[in-house]
Design an enzyme around this catalytic site. Structure first.
Site, PDB file in Angstrom:
ATOM      1  N   HIS A  66       3.797   2.854  -3.095  1.00 61.13           N
ATOM      2  CA  HIS A  66       3.176   1.545  -2.872  1.00 61.13           C
ATOM      3  C   HIS A  66       2.140   1.231  -3.953  1.00 61.13           C
ATOM      4  O   HIS A  66       1.882   0.063  -4.242  1.00 61.13           O
ATOM      5  CB  HIS A  66       2.520   1.498  -1.489  1.00 61.13           C
ATOM      6  CG  HIS A  66       3.488   1.188  -0.391  1.00 61.13           C
ATOM      7  ND1 HIS A  66       3.364   0.098   0.435  1.00 61.13           N
ATOM      8  CD2 HIS A  66       4.608   1.835   0.013  1.00 61.13           C
ATOM      9  CE1 HIS A  66       4.364   0.077   1.303  1.00 61.13           C
ATOM     10  NE2 HIS A  66       5.132   1.130   1.066  1.00 61.13           N
ATOM     11  N   VAL A  70       3.299  -1.814  -7.467  1.00 59.41           N
ATOM     12  CA  VAL A  70       2.595  -3.100  -7.420  1.00 59.41           C
ATOM     13  C   VAL A  70       1.902  -3.412  -8.746  1.00 59.41           C
ATOM     14  O   VAL A  70       2.373  -4.240  -9.516  1.00 59.41           O
ATOM     15  CB  VAL A  70       1.598  -3.138  -6.242  1.00 59.41           C
ATOM     16  CG1 VAL A  70       0.780  -4.423  -6.250  1.00 59.41           C
ATOM     17  CG2 VAL A  70       2.362  -3.023  -4.921  1.00 59.41           C
ATOM     18  N   PRO A 163       9.844  -4.093  -1.645  1.00 55.87           N
ATOM     19  CA  PRO A 163      11.137  -4.247  -0.965  1.00 55.87           C
ATOM     20  C   PRO A 163      10.952  -4.361   0.541  1.00 55.87           C
ATOM     21  O   PRO A 163      10.034  -3.751   1.113  1.00 55.87           O
ATOM     22  CB  PRO A 163      11.874  -2.943  -1.329  1.00 55.87           C
ATOM     23  CG  PRO A 163      11.180  -2.411  -2.532  1.00 55.87           C
ATOM     24  CD  PRO A 163       9.754  -2.826  -2.399  1.00 55.87           C
ATOM     25  N   HIS A 193      12.728   9.152   2.183  1.00 60.01           N
ATOM     26  CA  HIS A 193      12.695   8.816   3.606  1.00 60.01           C
ATOM     27  C   HIS A 193      13.204   9.969   4.465  1.00 60.01           C
ATOM     28  O   HIS A 193      13.361   9.810   5.674  1.00 60.01           O
ATOM     29  CB  HIS A 193      13.521   7.559   3.875  1.00 60.01           C
ATOM     30  CG  HIS A 193      12.816   6.297   3.512  1.00 60.01           C
ATOM     31  ND1 HIS A 193      13.411   5.052   3.564  1.00 60.01           N
ATOM     32  CD2 HIS A 193      11.540   6.076   3.072  1.00 60.01           C
ATOM     33  CE1 HIS A 193      12.536   4.126   3.169  1.00 60.01           C
ATOM     34  NE2 HIS A 193      11.400   4.734   2.880  1.00 60.01           N
ATOM     35  N   THR A 237      15.954  16.778  10.489  1.00 59.59           N
ATOM     36  CA  THR A 237      15.076  17.851  10.002  1.00 59.59           C
ATOM     37  C   THR A 237      13.662  17.297   9.830  1.00 59.59           C
ATOM     38  O   THR A 237      13.185  17.122   8.713  1.00 59.59           O
ATOM     39  CB  THR A 237      15.583  18.427   8.659  1.00 59.59           C
ATOM     40  OG1 THR A 237      15.741  17.348   7.718  1.00 59.59           O
ATOM     41  CG2 THR A 237      16.907  19.140   8.831  1.00 59.59           C
TER      42      THR A 237
END
Length: 314
Positions: A66, A70, A163, A193, A237
């Site tokens: 993040h 930017v 996004p 992720h 996991t």
């Protein structure tokens, strides 16, 4: 129209973010003579933060993206402005967890506690190192981090364009291309992720309506969101950095729409399958993509500083 204006603003700063001159100053071992114990100090501090909270590692890793995506990797995401006009108070950053910020602030305090290092290491570099530690201490790859970033002085709500969870492949590629990253880089970074969670508000509209979501997974999520406000991005996991994220996509068990589209779109499915079958390849491409991401928008002494307090410009 508002979204289009924000997108135009993002494209307008792409040239600034991709300047190769600033990125050229980055190198491993940058602090070898300035703060020789830097990496050990950050490693120990992040380990302590992760022991205190399971959210700390994933939150620190997400904070790095993040920040870099930017205004470039300049720790502008850490700035707290008295007028409330700063990045972290933009709606797209409101889901960032306090544990991520606390992890960086604790590491900064630990670094500055060493007299040889005090006020000589940028918050941006500490953020990059903390992201690496979050990955490696969760079982993911350990990689060399290029250092030498300066901290930015500016943070505004309007500069945040990120996004969204409903982006399709073309939108994802357009965004990451603006950062100088390829589709392969984007898919590898999405593998981050495998750590963390997402609030139910980000995926609840998909439950029972998106045919790409496995029906059993939809039932499970409906039950989860009835009990709590979030679900794990990779429940297979939890807490482990591995390639199960990609295996989940193969089974229709991607939590976010922008995750699952990487498998449903034939143009990216091959890479998902490759990473699902070859964890070493995923790890290698992830580290390469993180290195490239870490070069975006790097500040120099001419347009940056070494912040004494990560939350405010000097």
């Amino acid at each position: 129209m508002a979204h289009l204006r924000l997108w135009s603003s993002f494209l307008a700063v792409v040239v600034m973010l991709l300047s190769p001159l600033a990125a050229a100053q980055l190198r491993t071992g940058y602090y070898a003579s300035i703060c020789p114990k830097l990496e050990a100090i950050v490693r120990s501090s992040v380990k302590q933060s992760m022991a205190q909270s399971p959210i700390a590692g994933p939150a620190a890793l997400r904070l790095f993206f993040h920040d870099c995506a930017v205004r470039g990797c300049d720790a502008s995401i850490m700035i707290v402005n008295s007028n409330s006009d700063d990045e972290w108070r933009n709606p797209d950053d409101q889901s960032l967890k306090p544990e991520g910020f606390q992890t960086i602030l604790a590491a900064k305090a630990a670094v500055d506690n060493d007299p040889q290092c005090r006020y000589k290491v940028s918050c941006a570099d500490i953020l990059a190192l903390a992201a690496r530690e979050a990955v490696s201490q969760s079982g993911g790859p350990y990689y060399q981090v290029e250092l030498g970033r300066y901290d930015g002085r500016i943070s505004t709500k309007s500069s945040v364009v990120l996004p969204h969870v409903d982006f399709n492949l073309d939108q994802l590629n357009a965004f990451f291309s603006g950062l100088g990253l390829s589709q392969t880089d984007m898919i590898a970074l999405s593998g981050g992720h495998t750590l963390g969670a997402a609030d139910c508000t980000f995926f609840q509209s998909r439950i029972g309506t998106d045919p790409s979501m496995d029906s059993g997974f939809a039932t499970q999520l409906r039950s989860t969101c009835a009990r709590q406000s979030f679900a794990l991005l990779d429940a297979a996991t939890p807490g482990g950095f591995d390639n199960s994220y990609f295996k989940n996509l193969q089974g229709g068990r991607g939590l976010l729409g922008s995750d699952q589209v990487l498998y449903t779109d034939q143009r990216s499915r091959g890479t998902v399958n490759y990473y699902a079958s070859n964890q070493d390849a995923f790890f290698n491409n992830f580290t390469n993509a993180m290195t490239k991401l870490g070069r975006v928008g790097v500040k120099t002494a001419a347009n940056g500083e070494i912040r004494r307090d990560c939350r405010t410009p000097n």
